[in-house]
Design a protein around this motif. Structure first.
Motif, PDB file in Angstrom:
ATOM      1  N   ASP A   2      30.857  52.894  47.004  1.00 37.45           N
ATOM      2  CA  ASP A   2      30.075  52.047  46.119  1.00 37.45           C
ATOM      3  C   ASP A   2      30.923  51.228  45.411  1.00 37.45           C
ATOM      4  O   ASP A   2      30.688  50.034  45.104  1.00 37.45           O
ATOM      5  N   ALA A   3      32.281  51.566  45.069  1.00 34.25           N
ATOM      6  CA  ALA A   3      33.316  50.512  44.433  1.00 34.25           C
ATOM      7  C   ALA A   3      33.634  49.441  45.472  1.00 34.25           C
ATOM      8  O   ALA A   3      33.782  48.494  45.184  1.00 34.25           O
ATOM      9  N   VAL A   4      33.683  49.881  46.823  1.00 27.70           N
ATOM     10  CA  VAL A   4      34.200  48.677  47.928  1.00 27.70           C
ATOM     11  C   VAL A   4      32.789  47.886  47.770  1.00 27.70           C
ATOM     12  O   VAL A   4      33.052  46.601  47.843  1.00 27.70           O
ATOM     13  N   PHE A   5      31.602  48.394  48.005  1.00 29.33           N
ATOM     14  CA  PHE A   5      30.456  47.341  47.946  1.00 29.33           C
ATOM     15  C   PHE A   5      30.504  46.524  46.874  1.00 29.33           C
ATOM     16  O   PHE A   5      30.359  45.205  47.039  1.00 29.33           O
ATOM     17  N   GLY A   6      30.581  47.040  45.576  1.00 24.61           N
ATOM     18  CA  GLY A   6      30.616  46.084  44.455  1.00 24.61           C
ATOM     19  C   GLY A   6      31.773  45.093  44.413  1.00 24.61           C
ATOM     20  O   GLY A   6      31.586  44.259  43.849  1.00 24.61           O
ATOM     21  N   TYR A  33      31.202  42.265  46.601  1.00 19.82           N
ATOM     22  CA  TYR A  33      30.066  41.541  46.070  1.00 19.82           C
ATOM     23  C   TYR A  33      30.812  40.402  45.045  1.00 19.82           C
ATOM     24  O   TYR A  33      30.593  39.065  45.123  1.00 19.82           O
ATOM     25  N   ALA A  34      31.817  41.212  44.302  1.00 21.05           N
ATOM     26  CA  ALA A  34      32.135  40.443  43.020  1.00 21.05           C
ATOM     27  C   ALA A  34      33.355  39.279  43.747  1.00 21.05           C
ATOM     28  O   ALA A  34      33.510  38.215  43.219  1.00 21.05           O
ATOM     29  N   GLN A  35      34.024  39.660  44.822  1.00 24.72           N
ATOM     30  CA  GLN A  35      34.873  38.801  45.585  1.00 24.72           C
ATOM     31  C   GLN A  35      34.042  37.409  45.898  1.00 24.72           C
ATOM     32  O   GLN A  35      34.568  36.497  45.732  1.00 24.72           O
ATOM     33  N   ALA A  36      32.661  37.840  46.740  1.00 18.41           N
ATOM     34  CA  ALA A  36      31.980  36.948  47.158  1.00 18.41           C
ATOM     35  C   ALA A  36      31.453  36.022  46.077  1.00 18.41           C
ATOM     36  O   ALA A  36      31.530  34.668  46.117  1.00 18.41           O
ATOM     37  N   GLU A  37      31.234  36.441  44.923  1.00 20.97           N
ATOM     38  CA  GLU A  37      30.954  35.607  44.016  1.00 20.97           C
ATOM     39  C   GLU A  37      32.101  34.492  43.328  1.00 20.97           C
ATOM     40  O   GLU A  37      31.749  33.490  43.158  1.00 20.97           O
ATOM     41  N   ASP A  38      33.113  35.147  43.660  1.00 24.61           N
ATOM     42  CA  ASP A  38      34.381  34.270  43.033  1.00 24.61           C
ATOM     43  C   ASP A  38      34.710  33.119  44.237  1.00 24.61           C
ATOM     44  O   ASP A  38      35.224  32.110  43.857  1.00 24.61           O
ATOM     45  N   ASP A  39      34.647  33.618  45.467  1.00 26.89           N
ATOM     46  CA  ASP A  39      35.155  32.573  46.516  1.00 26.89           C
ATOM     47  C   ASP A  39      34.964  32.966  47.865  1.00 26.89           C
ATOM     48  O   ASP A  39      35.728  33.532  48.785  1.00 26.89           O
ATOM     49  N   PHE A  40      33.454  33.088  48.145  1.00 29.50           N
ATOM     50  CA  PHE A  40      32.996  33.599  49.408  1.00 29.50           C
ATOM     51  C   PHE A  40      33.596  32.532  50.586  1.00 29.50           C
ATOM     52  O   PHE A  40      34.069  33.043  51.505  1.00 29.50           O
ATOM     53  N   PRO A  41      33.767  31.356  50.366  1.00 33.09           N
ATOM     54  CA  PRO A  41      34.136  30.446  51.570  1.00 33.09           C
ATOM     55  C   PRO A  41      35.573  30.726  51.823  1.00 33.09           C
ATOM     56  O   PRO A  41      35.838  30.827  53.199  1.00 33.09           O
ATOM     57  N   GLY A  67      28.325  45.127  51.173  1.00 32.51           N
ATOM     58  CA  GLY A  67      28.543  44.318  49.951  1.00 32.51           C
ATOM     59  C   GLY A  67      28.287  42.682  50.116  1.00 32.51           C
ATOM     60  O   GLY A  67      27.799  42.035  49.285  1.00 32.51           O
ATOM     61  N   LEU A  68      29.095  42.305  51.303  1.00 34.02           N
ATOM     62  CA  LEU A  68      29.105  41.011  51.543  1.00 34.02           C
ATOM     63  C   LEU A  68      27.627  40.395  51.954  1.00 34.02           C
ATOM     64  O   LEU A  68      26.984  39.382  51.780  1.00 34.02           O
ATOM     65  N   ASN A  69      26.830  41.515  52.847  1.00 28.89           N
ATOM     66  CA  ASN A  69      25.701  41.025  53.259  1.00 28.89           C
ATOM     67  C   ASN A  69      24.654  40.976  52.152  1.00 28.89           C
ATOM     68  O   ASN A  69      23.613  40.210  52.275  1.00 28.89           O
TER      69      ASN A  69
END
Length: 343
Positions: free
Chosen positions: A51-55, A58-66, A124-126
């Motif tokens: 769960d921690a990895v999933f989140g 997700y948080a990383q993608a919010e910050d800089d998905f590209p 998490g990314l998907n």
């Protein structure tokens, strides 16, 4: 503080509540809470490590998905599909050292606990992409759990970028040898007379600090946003605060209530090169190992590359001995390059 919950009921309506995959991701997201502090750093809380990895992802993608996406486009050898023909030999280098099939096999052979973390990484990314339809990936519309297998350490690039794409191009296009650099080993190596720079870390005892607390200092040469900052906690015992390379799920340098850790990238002996004696025998390429002759593993790889608005293809032969892939020539001898991926 700003508190974010990953359960997004309105989005389920938008994307279709009957989508079993989205429902599965949403159920896991309900186990996770992300709290961003006043500096924007995500503090991720989950019931399990997965769960921690999933989140965390997700948080990383919010910050800089590209940046996450580009790191994996590069790692899996598909950069030329985005950046054009100039990136073909970066892609070929990636495929020489690990194919998609090998990455999938490594994932399948991994222990269950690691597979669970890789599954959570992809989920998490998907889930981020599913709940952010305004985000348009450059290439990767779905992340797969075998993709993290392309990274053996925490730096993007790391060891593999020391293998020269110019030598790969010279060999695989023309069977040509380029002159050696002054170190005589065919690798891309820094000039020893340059001003010292690069990865470094310093640990300072609390006996020497004004606060009385120990301090860890690392990598002042990197840009401020070179790595993301995150705090990951699970009810299974995980508690780590520190830096992650964009797209990776382990906290590369950081601390918890018991210890601190950091990592530096160095020019230690993690790559070896082997001069191979090659002969053609009965229509087969053979190489000498000790007193015996072994068959060179030969294959083909077809790479795609962007050319204007078109996507074109180029096919290369590939060669490998038990030491590793053939990456270049020194004089008239083929060279196999081995990386320490199995300590």
């Amino acid at each position: 503080m700003k508190k974010l919950f990953l359960s997004v009921f309105a989005l389920l309506f938008v994307f279709g509540a009957c989508d079993p995959e989205l429902n599965r991701l949403k159920q896991q997201a309900d186990n996770i809470t992300i709290i961003r502090d006043d500096f924007g750093v995500p503090h991720v809380y989950g019931k399990t490590d997965a769960d921690a990895v999933f989140g965390l992802m997700y948080a990383q993608a919010e910050d800089d998905f590209p940046r996450i996406e580009r790191n994996y486009v590069w790692a899996i050898g598909r950069l030329a599909e985005v950046e054009g023909e100039d990136a073909l030999y970066s892609d070929l280098r990636a495929r020489l050292f690990m194919t998609k099939e090998e990455a999938i096999q490594n994932y399948n052979n991994a222990p269950d606990w690691l597979k669970e973390l890789c599954d959570a990484w992809a989920d998490g990314l998907n889930y981020y992409l599913a709940t952010h339809p305004e985000v348009e990936p450059m290439l990767l519309e779905k992340f797969e759990p075998w993709m993290p297998m392309y990274f053996s350490e925490g730096s993007i690039g790391g060891d593999i970028e020391r293998v020269s794409t110019r030598r790969i191009q010279a060999f695989y296009e023309d069977k040509a040898s380029l002159s050696l650099n002054e170190f005589g080993n065919g690798l891309t190596v820094v000039d020893p007379y340059e001003e010292p720079k690069g990865s470094n870390g310093i640990a300072i005892s609390g006996d020497l600090t004004e606060s009385g607390s120990a301090m860890l200092l690392i990598n002042p040469h990197t840009s401020f946003y070179f790595r993301g900052e995150v705090h990951a906690v699970s009810e299974e015992g995980l508690n780590a605060y520190g830096a992650v390379t964009w797209g990776q799920f382990f906290i590369y340098q950081g601390f918890n209530e018991n210890t601190g850790w950091m990592h530096t990238s160095t020019y230690t002996d993690v790559i070896d090169e082997f001069l191979q004696t090659i002969e053609e025998q009965d229509g087969k390429l053979m190489y000498k190992y000790g007193e015996e002759w072994r068959e060179v593993q030969t294959n083909e790889v077809t790479l795609k590359y962007k050319d204007g608005s078109e996507l074109k293809e180029k096919t290369f032969p590939t060669y490998r001995t038990h030491h590793g892939p053939i990456t270049h020539m020194i004089d008239d001898q083929w060279v196999a390059t081995a990386m320490m991926w199995e300590p």
